[in-house]
Scaffold this motif. Structure first.
Motif, PDB file in Angstrom:
ATOM      1  N   ILE A 110      33.915  35.016  35.502  1.00  0.00           N
ATOM      2  CA  ILE A 110      34.276  36.345  36.688  1.00  0.00           C
ATOM      3  C   ILE A 110      32.876  36.465  37.023  1.00  0.00           C
ATOM      4  N   ASN A 111      31.789  36.051  37.021  1.00  0.00           N
ATOM      5  CA  ASN A 111      30.325  36.880  36.882  1.00  0.00           C
ATOM      6  C   ASN A 111      29.892  35.664  38.678  1.00  0.00           C
ATOM      7  N   GLY A 112      30.723  34.525  38.330  1.00  0.00           N
ATOM      8  CA  GLY A 112      30.265  34.025  39.565  1.00  0.00           C
ATOM      9  C   GLY A 112      31.435  34.473  40.615  1.00  0.00           C
ATOM     10  N   ILE A 113      32.476  34.750  39.939  1.00  0.00           N
ATOM     11  CA  ILE A 113      33.223  35.647  41.449  1.00  0.00           C
ATOM     12  C   ILE A 113      32.576  36.589  41.496  1.00  0.00           C
ATOM     13  N   ARG A 114      31.693  37.453  41.082  1.00  0.00           N
ATOM     14  CA  ARG A 114      31.001  38.814  41.176  1.00  0.00           C
ATOM     15  C   ARG A 114      30.334  38.474  42.194  1.00  0.00           C
ATOM     16  N   SER A 115      29.248  37.419  41.771  1.00  0.00           N
ATOM     17  CA  SER A 115      27.987  37.214  42.924  1.00  0.00           C
ATOM     18  C   SER A 115      28.423  36.374  44.351  1.00  0.00           C
ATOM     19  N   LYS A 116      29.736  36.104  44.317  1.00  0.00           N
ATOM     20  CA  LYS A 116      30.374  35.973  45.605  1.00  0.00           C
ATOM     21  C   LYS A 116      31.185  36.660  46.499  1.00  0.00           C
ATOM     22  N   LEU A 117      31.223  38.335  45.822  1.00  0.00           N
ATOM     23  CA  LEU A 117      32.227  39.291  46.231  1.00  0.00           C
ATOM     24  C   LEU A 117      31.268  39.615  48.030  1.00  0.00           C
ATOM     25  N   PRO A 118      30.419  39.550  48.557  1.00  0.00           N
ATOM     26  CA  PRO A 118      29.966  39.940  49.226  1.00  0.00           C
ATOM     27  C   PRO A 118      29.859  38.999  50.021  1.00  0.00           C
ATOM     28  N   TYR A 119      29.475  37.746  49.892  1.00  0.00           N
ATOM     29  CA  TYR A 119      30.143  36.939  50.788  1.00  0.00           C
ATOM     30  C   TYR A 119      31.486  36.589  51.383  1.00  0.00           C
ATOM     31  N   LEU A 120      32.846  36.803  50.361  1.00  0.00           N
ATOM     32  CA  LEU A 120      34.400  37.755  51.560  1.00  0.00           C
ATOM     33  C   LEU A 120      34.295  38.597  51.947  1.00  0.00           C
ATOM     34  N   ALA A 121      33.370  39.852  51.806  1.00  0.00           N
ATOM     35  CA  ALA A 121      33.277  40.882  52.439  1.00  0.00           C
ATOM     36  C   ALA A 121      32.577  40.599  53.897  1.00  0.00           C
ATOM     37  N   GLU A 122      32.078  39.225  53.863  1.00  0.00           N
ATOM     38  CA  GLU A 122      31.569  39.180  54.359  1.00  0.00           C
ATOM     39  C   GLU A 122      32.213  38.123  56.339  1.00  0.00           C
ATOM     40  N   LEU A 123      32.840  37.132  54.806  1.00  0.00           N
ATOM     41  CA  LEU A 123      33.616  36.243  55.275  1.00  0.00           C
ATOM     42  C   LEU A 123      34.594  37.038  56.483  1.00  0.00           C
ATOM     43  N   GLY A 124      35.495  38.135  55.913  1.00  0.00           N
ATOM     44  CA  GLY A 124      36.348  38.852  56.595  1.00  0.00           C
ATOM     45  C   GLY A 124      38.105  39.003  56.253  1.00  0.00           C
ATOM     46  N   VAL A 125      37.898  38.772  55.471  1.00  0.00           N
ATOM     47  CA  VAL A 125      39.337  39.164  54.391  1.00  0.00           C
ATOM     48  C   VAL A 125      39.087  40.145  53.919  1.00  0.00           C
ATOM     49  N   ASN A 126      40.043  40.470  53.501  1.00  0.00           N
ATOM     50  CA  ASN A 126      40.668  41.630  53.456  1.00  0.00           C
ATOM     51  C   ASN A 126      40.851  41.946  51.728  1.00  0.00           C
ATOM     52  N   GLY A 127      41.029  40.954  50.564  1.00  0.00           N
ATOM     53  CA  GLY A 127      40.933  41.188  49.301  1.00  0.00           C
ATOM     54  C   GLY A 127      41.070  39.265  48.767  1.00  0.00           C
TER      55      GLY A 127
END
Ligand code: GLC
Length: 545
Positions: free
Chosen positions: A39-56
């Motif tokens: 889960i902490n790995g996912i947390r570290s990549k949340l900005p990547y997902l937001a920047e990719l442009g997905v909604n969730g």
């Protein structure tokens, strides 16, 4: 005119056009260096997902589990698997995702538990006839001494779907032997799952991906089925003894009533059913979405794709809903590989049997680039599978002795299973596990993953990653207002084409030769990085006519 009512309805129904990114947690990002994503790995990549442009994001099961089937064997639905983190980590992740404007879907597994779940432990410790056994399907066998399984049902992963207990009775497991099926006619089971939905809603989950949504209800007269089944593909018979039975809708309605208490929460069904039955799952008081697996399953063929897409649009509209598209997930061969195989190749078998030199990886990638423009221009919601934005292919040649999927074992080593689409994500071009974690990942990455890494592609306008970013950003701005679609502006039997409200056209060239765009076309995006006016074979373009 947009009225207040419309606005409220649109935000309540955020899922209708949302692009959700599927995180296979075990293979996404490993923060503590133990080789397993967390889960902490996912947390570290949340900005990547937001920047990719997905909604969730949808996170594959993260519950306490012996991980015999990648976490789809749940030992405790209200706790996190320790190798993935803690409930506090999950809460923090959900809060951080929300701060970035990302919705979070958890994966609920109601068809079966793990054999380590306390209910199953109680059931097998209890005497025959004890009510705790009624939460599962535990029955006497056939034959004079009960030594034959109660029916001829075959498990999805191979072998009999029944396993004998020490006391002589048999329990049903449609998947691995460690995944006993729950008895959904038991009201305690029903109530427990309503409560589990509440638990995760209270924790902040915005939605649920529901596993084996076409399962749950069984024919309680337990007839023989008289058939064998390939992985997740035998559910297309309505009212089959254990798939797609009409009574399953009763349970779906119970969950929907719970979600409706929370307003804007949603659920998406993993229902591998016949296309005509799929809309039943998204009637107004049932699921919000159901994956259009018929689109995923299509060959790279213009007429087949067009027919399947049109059918999904038509049938979802019949229940006042919208389609939900996906090209890949953690159960199928990655589409960059499927599209590089000769048409009609049985791709699950091909993993083991080959011939592997039939694969044209470059062709697969070219088509994968075209396919995502096709999918993102369609009306409705979309699910992306982690790594497809990097163009990752299937790793079909993992050493046999490290295969982890129970399919490999239960099929008697005749089917390789799904590990090849679950190889850890390459974030960096070099270093240990290419940036997945500080050490080797739980499955090895091939050397060529370095070129596909996020680091290698980031900022390169020719990369598939930048194609995804541009397409997602344009989609959010221009393609999410209205579910209408007008077919065939290209009027060519080799081009799959449609126009969306606002005038954007999407053309995909399936033919052998180049195709001219109409005079005056203003190109928004082309899947071909070398596009210069004409569309090459197996490429797609978005343009204003
Ligand atoms: C679903 C999951 C798959 C799992 C199976 C059993 O199809 O997507 O990964 O093995 O259910 O839970």
């Amino acid at each position: 005119m947009i009225t207040f009512g419309t606005l409220v309805q649109m935000s309540d129904q955020w899922w209708r056009n949302a692009v959700i990114y599927q995180v296979y947690i075990r293979s996404f990002a490993d923060a503590n260096g133990d080789g397993t994503g967390d889960i902490n790995g996912i947390r570290s990549k949340l900005p990547y997902l937001a920047e990719l442009g997905v909604n969730g994001l949808w996170v594959n099961p993260w519950y306490a589990s012996p991980l015999n089937d990648g976490g789809y064997d749940v030992a405790d639905y209200r706790d996190i698997e320790p190798s993935y983190g803690t409930l506090d980590d999950a809460k923090a992740m959900i809060a951080e995702a929300h701060e970035l404007g990302l919705k979070v879907l958890v994966d609920l597994v109601p068809n079966h538990t793990s054999n380590e779940h306390e209910w199953f432990q109680q059931a097998i410790a209890a005497p025959i006839g004890d009510p705790s056994r009624d939460r599962y399907h535990i029955r006497p066998g056939r034959g004079i001494d009960g030594s034959e399984p109660p029916t001829d049902w075959i498990a999805v992963f191979g072998g009999s779907a029944w396993e004998q207990l020490d006391d002589g009775e048999w329990y049903l497991h449609l998947f691995d032997t460690s995944q006993p099926d729950l008895n959904w006619t038991n009201t305690e089971v029903q109530e427990e799952f309503q409560d589990i939905f509440r638990f995760w809603c209270e924790l902040g989950a915005d939605g649920f991906r529901v596993d084996v949504a076409h399962g749950l209800a069984k024919d309680m007269s337990f007839p023989d089925a008289g058939e064998a089944a390939e992985l997740l593909s035998n559910a297309k018979t309505p009212n089959h003894p254990y798939w797609d039975r009409d009574d399953v809708h009763e349970y779906i309605r119970q969950w929907r009533a719970v979600l409706d208490e929370y307003g804007d929460r949603m659920m998406v069904a993993e229902a591998w059913v016949a296309p005509d039955r799929a809309p039943m799952y998204i009637r107004p008081d049932e699921y919000h979405q159901t994956f259009a697996f018929d689109f995923l399953d299509s060959n790279w063929d213009r007429d087949e794709m067009r027919a399947r897409v049109a059918k999904v649009i038509e049938t979802t509209a019949s229940v006042d809903s919208v389609p939900t598209w996906t090209l890949s997930n953690h159960d199928v061969v990655r589409h960059a590989t499927r599209y590089g195989l000769p048409k009609g190749t049985p791709w699950r078998k091909w993993l083991l049997d080959g011939p592997h030199d039939q694969l044209d990886a470059e062709l697969g990638l070219r088509r994968a680039r075209a396919a995502v423009l096709l999918m993102l221009a369609l009306p409705g919601g979309v699910y992306l599978y982690q790594g497809e934005e990097l163009g990752l292919p299937e790793v079909y040649d993992l050493p046999l002795d490290i295969l982890d999927d129970p399919v490999w074992r239960l099929s008697g080593n005749t089917s390789k299973g799904r590990d090849g689409c679950r190889v850890p994500i390459p974030w960096a071009a070099s270093g240990p596990s290419l940036g997945f974690g500080a050490n080797d990942g739980w499955l090895p990455q091939p050397e060529f993953f370095s070129e596909f890494s996020m680091e290698a592609q980031q900022g390169d306008p020719r990369s598939i990653l930048e194609l995804y970013r541009s397409a997602l950003s344009f989609r959010t701005d221009q393609l999410t207002s209205d579910p209408e679609i007008t077919w065939d502006p290209a009027a060519s039997p080799e081009v799959l084409s449609f126009e969306r409200p606002g005038g954007l056209q999407c053309w995909v060239n399936f033919g052998p030769g180049p195709v001219e765009l109409p005079e005056g076309a203003t190109v928004v995006l082309a899947s071909d990085p070398d596009f210069s006016g004409q569309m090459a074979t197996d490429t797609a373009v978005w343009f204003w006519a």
